[in-house]
Enzyme design. Sequence first.
Site, PDB file in Angstrom:
ATOM      1  N   LYS A  52       0.835  -1.200   0.000  1.00 21.15           N
ATOM      2  CA  LYS A  52       0.000   0.000   0.000  1.00 21.15           C
ATOM      3  C   LYS A  52       0.875   1.258   0.000  1.00 21.15           C
ATOM      4  O   LYS A  52       0.598   2.225  -0.717  1.00 21.15           O
ATOM      5  CB  LYS A  52      -0.945  -0.016   1.212  1.00 21.15           C
ATOM      6  CG  LYS A  52      -2.035  -1.074   1.064  1.00 21.15           C
ATOM      7  CD  LYS A  52      -2.783  -1.366   2.359  1.00 21.15           C
ATOM      8  CE  LYS A  52      -3.707  -2.574   2.159  1.00 21.15           C
ATOM      9  NZ  LYS A  52      -4.438  -2.966   3.361  1.00 21.15           N
ATOM     10  N   GLN A  96      -4.452  -1.515   9.654  1.00 18.57           N
ATOM     11  CA  GLN A  96      -4.361  -2.840   9.042  1.00 18.57           C
ATOM     12  C   GLN A  96      -4.966  -3.898   9.967  1.00 18.57           C
ATOM     13  O   GLN A  96      -4.620  -3.975  11.144  1.00 18.57           O
ATOM     14  CB  GLN A  96      -2.883  -3.161   8.733  1.00 18.57           C
ATOM     15  CG  GLN A  96      -2.678  -4.459   8.001  1.00 18.57           C
ATOM     16  CD  GLN A  96      -3.276  -4.468   6.588  1.00 18.57           C
ATOM     17  OE1 GLN A  96      -3.179  -3.483   5.846  1.00 18.57           O
ATOM     18  NE2 GLN A  96      -3.916  -5.562   6.208  1.00 18.57           N
ATOM     19  N   ASP A 119     -10.782   2.839   3.983  1.00 12.82           N
ATOM     20  CA  ASP A 119     -11.039   1.395   3.893  1.00 12.82           C
ATOM     21  C   ASP A 119     -12.533   1.138   3.723  1.00 12.82           C
ATOM     22  O   ASP A 119     -12.944   0.029   3.386  1.00 12.82           O
ATOM     23  CB  ASP A 119     -10.549   0.688   5.169  1.00 12.82           C
ATOM     24  CG  ASP A 119      -9.301  -0.144   4.924  1.00 12.82           C
ATOM     25  OD1 ASP A 119      -9.033  -0.459   3.747  1.00 12.82           O
ATOM     26  OD2 ASP A 119      -8.611  -0.464   5.905  1.00 12.82           O
TER      27      ASP A 119
END
Length: 283
Positions: A52, A96, A119
């Site tokens: 990412k 994460q 997200d």
Amino acid sequence: MIKIDGKGVSQKILAYIRKEHDILKEKYGRSAGLGVIIVGDNPASKVYVNNKIKACENVGFYSETISLGGNITEKDLIKEIERLNKNNKIDGILVQLPLPNHINELKITETIFPEKDVDGFHPLNIGKMVIGDNTGFLPCTPYGIIQLFEEYGIDPAGKDTVIIGRSNIVGKPAALMLIQRGATVQVCNTKTKNINEKLKNADIIISAAGVPNLIKGTDVKEGAVVIDVGINRVKGKLCGDVNYEEASEKVGYITPVPGGVGPMTIAGLIKNTFKSYINKVEK
Ligand code: NAD
């Protein structure tokens, strides 16, 4: 059979964003920014976070990675998120997953400002997705799958769709996004009866179970669209949930692993972060 080139589509999306971002960066005097928090030392999480960050560098975004020990308290983790919530250089925040068991994932997700939740896991963004309000952020993996459908001219409307897996990050949002686009969707889990029968009748299959060789050639219909989200490691080699060799003999479209959905998840994240940046600089 058409092998869906997720890597290629993702590169195209990133190249476009890089160009657009360069223009806006010049105009507004700042880059888009992503803040990533990683807790503990899960090797797979480290790989995902690195990918990412690399994608951010590739498109010219600013990024900040905060690595925290696995024994951090929930309170201290929340403080880190609040710091990123207030930071004007940061347009998107990502924590994460998975988190250690002593931390409540839902509470963490709800701490992230919805306008920085790239997200797409905050209840507000989930709610917007459910009602088809496109001002929110869509969860990156199913968002990436939808982009693949658009790129390859696959219209889910009227298609019998079977999704394996009902997680909050893939199965459930994928189902909602496909329902929004007119598909007829069944979402399966480990308790589902007669999965093989359902698969055999499906026009579209999305597998997000994390079980290698779960879907065999005999499970798929001629001409079906097969999207393999699974990421498994067998004898050191990456593979999905679908037996690619067998299925590709019969299907119309199929995503490989690696090079299918994985890169599209990253493209979804970069798109969401860019959208958040535009929302802020063009306000
Ligand atoms: P999860 O691990 O939280 O849950 C798996 C789901 O699959 C559950 O709902 C379970 O009931 C169902 N399932 C498992 N085995 C099954 C079986 N034999 N029959 C029917 N249902 C079954 O799911 P997740 O976090 O969505 O991850 C799923 C897979 O997708 C994993 O391999 C993960 O690594 C991968 N993944 C890939 C990406 C990507 O970008 N490519 C993104 C997220 C997750």
